[in-house]
Design a protein around this motif. Sequence first.
Motif, PDB file in Angstrom:
ATOM      1  N   LEU A 172     -31.676  24.519  12.658  1.00  0.00           N
ATOM      2  CA  LEU A 172     -31.837  24.774  11.424  1.00  0.00           C
ATOM      3  C   LEU A 172     -32.508  26.379  11.073  1.00  0.00           C
ATOM      4  O   LEU A 172     -32.096  27.218  10.526  1.00  0.00           O
ATOM      5  CB  LEU A 172     -32.879  23.808  10.796  1.00  0.00           C
ATOM      6  CG  LEU A 172     -33.273  24.240   9.266  1.00  0.00           C
ATOM      7  CD1 LEU A 172     -32.014  24.011   8.341  1.00  0.00           C
ATOM      8  CD2 LEU A 172     -34.522  23.075   8.864  1.00  0.00           C
ATOM      9  N   VAL A 187     -36.223  16.630   8.966  1.00  0.00           N
ATOM     10  CA  VAL A 187     -35.512  17.638   8.978  1.00  0.00           C
ATOM     11  C   VAL A 187     -34.993  17.869   7.295  1.00  0.00           C
ATOM     12  O   VAL A 187     -35.096  18.932   6.716  1.00  0.00           O
ATOM     13  CB  VAL A 187     -34.335  17.704   9.846  1.00  0.00           C
ATOM     14  CG1 VAL A 187     -33.316  18.938   9.579  1.00  0.00           C
ATOM     15  CG2 VAL A 187     -34.843  17.968  11.371  1.00  0.00           C
ATOM     16  N   ILE A 188     -34.669  16.809   6.679  1.00  0.00           N
ATOM     17  CA  ILE A 188     -34.179  16.681   5.440  1.00  0.00           C
ATOM     18  C   ILE A 188     -35.101  17.194   4.348  1.00  0.00           C
ATOM     19  O   ILE A 188     -34.878  17.865   3.584  1.00  0.00           O
ATOM     20  CB  ILE A 188     -33.563  15.227   5.167  1.00  0.00           C
ATOM     21  CG1 ILE A 188     -32.755  15.308   3.846  1.00  0.00           C
ATOM     22  CG2 ILE A 188     -34.456  14.038   5.116  1.00  0.00           C
ATOM     23  CD1 ILE A 188     -31.472  16.416   3.895  1.00  0.00           C
ATOM     24  N   ILE A 237     -30.816  29.457   9.541  1.00  0.00           N
ATOM     25  CA  ILE A 237     -31.513  30.060   8.430  1.00  0.00           C
ATOM     26  C   ILE A 237     -31.776  31.282   8.507  1.00  0.00           C
ATOM     27  O   ILE A 237     -31.772  32.447   7.969  1.00  0.00           O
ATOM     28  CB  ILE A 237     -32.546  29.157   7.882  1.00  0.00           C
ATOM     29  CG1 ILE A 237     -32.129  27.922   7.276  1.00  0.00           C
ATOM     30  CG2 ILE A 237     -33.493  29.904   7.136  1.00  0.00           C
ATOM     31  CD1 ILE A 237     -33.430  26.914   7.098  1.00  0.00           C
ATOM     32  N   VAL A 284     -35.554  20.883   4.741  1.00  0.00           N
ATOM     33  CA  VAL A 284     -34.675  21.649   3.786  1.00  0.00           C
ATOM     34  C   VAL A 284     -35.026  21.445   2.314  1.00  0.00           C
ATOM     35  O   VAL A 284     -34.768  22.485   1.469  1.00  0.00           O
ATOM     36  CB  VAL A 284     -33.244  21.049   3.980  1.00  0.00           C
ATOM     37  CG1 VAL A 284     -32.109  21.588   3.243  1.00  0.00           C
ATOM     38  CG2 VAL A 284     -32.902  21.295   5.506  1.00  0.00           C
ATOM     39  N   ALA A 322     -40.041  26.369   4.735  1.00  0.00           N
ATOM     40  CA  ALA A 322     -39.406  25.681   5.664  1.00  0.00           C
ATOM     41  C   ALA A 322     -40.305  25.679   6.815  1.00  0.00           C
ATOM     42  O   ALA A 322     -40.294  24.503   7.552  1.00  0.00           O
ATOM     43  CB  ALA A 322     -37.984  26.163   6.001  1.00  0.00           C
ATOM     44  N   ILE A 360     -35.868  24.366  -0.407  1.00  0.00           N
ATOM     45  CA  ILE A 360     -34.935  24.326  -1.737  1.00  0.00           C
ATOM     46  C   ILE A 360     -35.860  24.228  -2.888  1.00  0.00           C
ATOM     47  O   ILE A 360     -35.571  25.097  -4.029  1.00  0.00           O
ATOM     48  CB  ILE A 360     -33.793  23.521  -1.870  1.00  0.00           C
ATOM     49  CG1 ILE A 360     -32.905  23.579  -0.553  1.00  0.00           C
ATOM     50  CG2 ILE A 360     -33.359  23.238  -3.210  1.00  0.00           C
ATOM     51  CD1 ILE A 360     -31.596  22.760  -0.532  1.00  0.00           C
TER      52      ILE A 360
END
Length: 103
Positions: A48, A84-85, A52, A88, A74, A92
């Motif tokens: 990730l 991890v989800i 990013i 993210v 993040a 967002i």
Amino acid sequence: MGISYWWMILGMTLVTYIPRAIPLTFLQGIELPPFLSGILRNIPFAILGALIFPAIFYIQEGDYFFGILGAVAAFGIAYAGANVIFVVLGAIAALAIYSLVLV
């Protein structure tokens, strides 16, 4: 859709399924050493970060704070130990709130 597309879809299915199925099949019930388990647990965060980090400095509109804010959000969520989800989605959400405040 021609017949060649179906062969291509079948091939892509096998190519993505086999690397996932082999460890699940042959490593089932085997406990990995804590060191290796720790490394494998952190791979999604490393990937990730690699995805990013370049995008932080390549912002289309020139608002570099937007990229930095997303990275800080993040990093903070990941440092707190979230999945991890959630890292993210949290980044967002932070950027969505920032965008709403600007408008």
